[in-house]
Design a protein around this motif. Structure first.
Motif, short mmCIF file in Angstrom:
data_model
loop_
_atom_site.label_atom_id
_atom_site.label_comp_id
_atom_site.label_asym_id
_atom_site.label_seq_id
_atom_site.Cartn_x
_atom_site.Cartn_y
_atom_site.Cartn_z
N ARG A 110 0.73 -1.40 -0.11
CA ARG A 110 0.12 -0.08 0.13
C ARG A 110 0.89 1.07 -0.17
N TYR A 113 2.27 1.98 -3.30
CA TYR A 113 1.37 2.08 -4.22
C TYR A 113 1.27 3.65 -4.24
N LEU A 114 1.30 4.56 -3.16
CA LEU A 114 0.97 5.85 -2.78
C LEU A 114 2.41 6.53 -3.21
N ARG A 117 2.67 7.02 -6.85
CA ARG A 117 2.02 8.00 -7.53
C ARG A 117 2.08 9.25 -7.34
N THR A 118 2.98 9.46 -6.15
CA THR A 118 3.37 10.92 -5.63
C THR A 118 4.36 11.44 -6.51
N LEU A 133 2.47 13.56 0.60
CA LEU A 133 1.57 12.38 0.35
C LEU A 133 -0.02 12.88 0.52
N LEU A 137 -3.28 13.02 -1.91
CA LEU A 137 -4.71 12.37 -1.83
C LEU A 137 -5.74 13.56 -1.41
N ALA A 184 -2.42 10.07 6.30
CA ALA A 184 -2.39 9.90 4.79
C ALA A 184 -2.68 8.50 4.70
N LEU A 188 -5.71 6.99 2.21
CA LEU A 188 -5.33 6.11 1.26
C LEU A 188 -6.30 5.27 0.93
N ASP A 189 -6.88 4.62 2.16
CA ASP A 189 -8.02 3.73 2.37
C ASP A 189 -9.45 4.17 2.39
#
Length: 284
Positions: A110, A113-114, A117-118, A133, A137, A184, A188-189
């Protein structure tokens, strides 16, 4: 009195289902079971939930790690993978080692993944900037003054983290950075609520995600090498008496609390997670 897995499973399943925006019938259809079965599980009835069904439920609500942790059971696919190591499935070992290890693997995925993407991986000045982060989001962190309230409070897409020390005190920075990363991890979830420092309801997984966000493997290994060079050749030995100096240096370089540095160094096999509790006289 501590709750049993059966007591934790129902509320966790309901929370994860609602977070996903699914009705009981939609989840039942997706997982290949009857809606009555899902309803009875959520209401806390003592009904049988096989590992296979637990896995299907968890997959369809993106919460397999949290659901299996609440049930105190290993997912079916993980059980097959480690079935050649029967001791790993004994209750005491499962509780102390196996399930937390599976949770940390989920947390690592997880976090990666973040970070991927950042833009720039959120790296600023050789460490992760948790506010970057949050921006990814669409979450706005605000540092508030110390009070008796919870350390993390969500108000829509704004999250307030409480500074436990004097305003602007540098000693509070590692904790504030962790709390922002922790928020964060919740966002994310799509879980805009937090119970920390209380555990349960997914907080263990969220702590692990936050730790991986602040200490990704590449930065952690670089900080560890620098710390060992600074402390001397014996510092690379996890049983050495000055291992604490290495942990302190890593925590300082990455801007994290010491317990996160210890946890992540142990995750990456750079440090024995029990080394700090032994003396040289205990060395085998």
């Amino acid at each position: 009195m501590t709750s049993s897995p059966a007591d934790d499973l129902g509320p966790t399943l309901r929370r994860l289902r609602l977070r996903r925006g699914m009705t009981q019938r939609q989840l039942a259809d997706a997982a290949g079971t009857h809606v009555t079965h899902v309803s009875r599980v959520e209401s806390g009835e003592r009904v049988t939930v096989s590992r296979e069904l637990l896995e299907r439920l968890g997959d369809n609500i993106d919460g397999l790690a949290e659901l299996t942790a609440a049930a105190g059971r290993v997912p079916a696919r993980a059980e097959r993978a480690i079935s050649q190591f029967p001791d790993a499935l004994e209750n005491a070992v499962l509780e102390a080692r196996t399930l937390p290890a599976l949770r940390r693997l989920t947390a690592a995925a997880r976090a990666q993944y973040l970070l991927a993407r950042t833009p720039g991986g959120a790296v600023e000045g050789g460490r992760i900037e948790p506010k970057a982060l949050c921006r990814q989001l669409k979450l706005q962190p605000v540092v508030g003054l110390a009070d008796n309230g919870p350390p993390i409070t969500f108000e829509g897409r704004q999250v307030i983290v409480t500074d436990p020390g004097q305003h602007g005190d540098p000693a509070s920075l590692p904790r504030i950075r962790f709390l922002i990363a922790h928020a964060a991890a919740h966002a994310l979830d799509e879980q805009l609520s937090c119970l920390f420092p209380r555990m349960g309801s997914g907080e263990e997984l969220t702590c692990d995600v936050a730790a991986h966000l602040l200490c990704p493997p590449n930065l952690l290994e670089g900080a560890f090498r620098s710390a060992v060079l600074e402390a001397g050749p014996e510092a690379g030995d996890p049983w050495a008496s000055d291992v604490g100096a290495v942990v302190t240096a890593v925590a300082r370089q990455l801007g994290v609390p010491g317990w996160i540095a210890i946890r992540r160094l142990a995750d990456e096999a750079l440090l024995d997670d029990e080394a700090l509790y032994y003396t040289l006289g205990d060395r085998p």
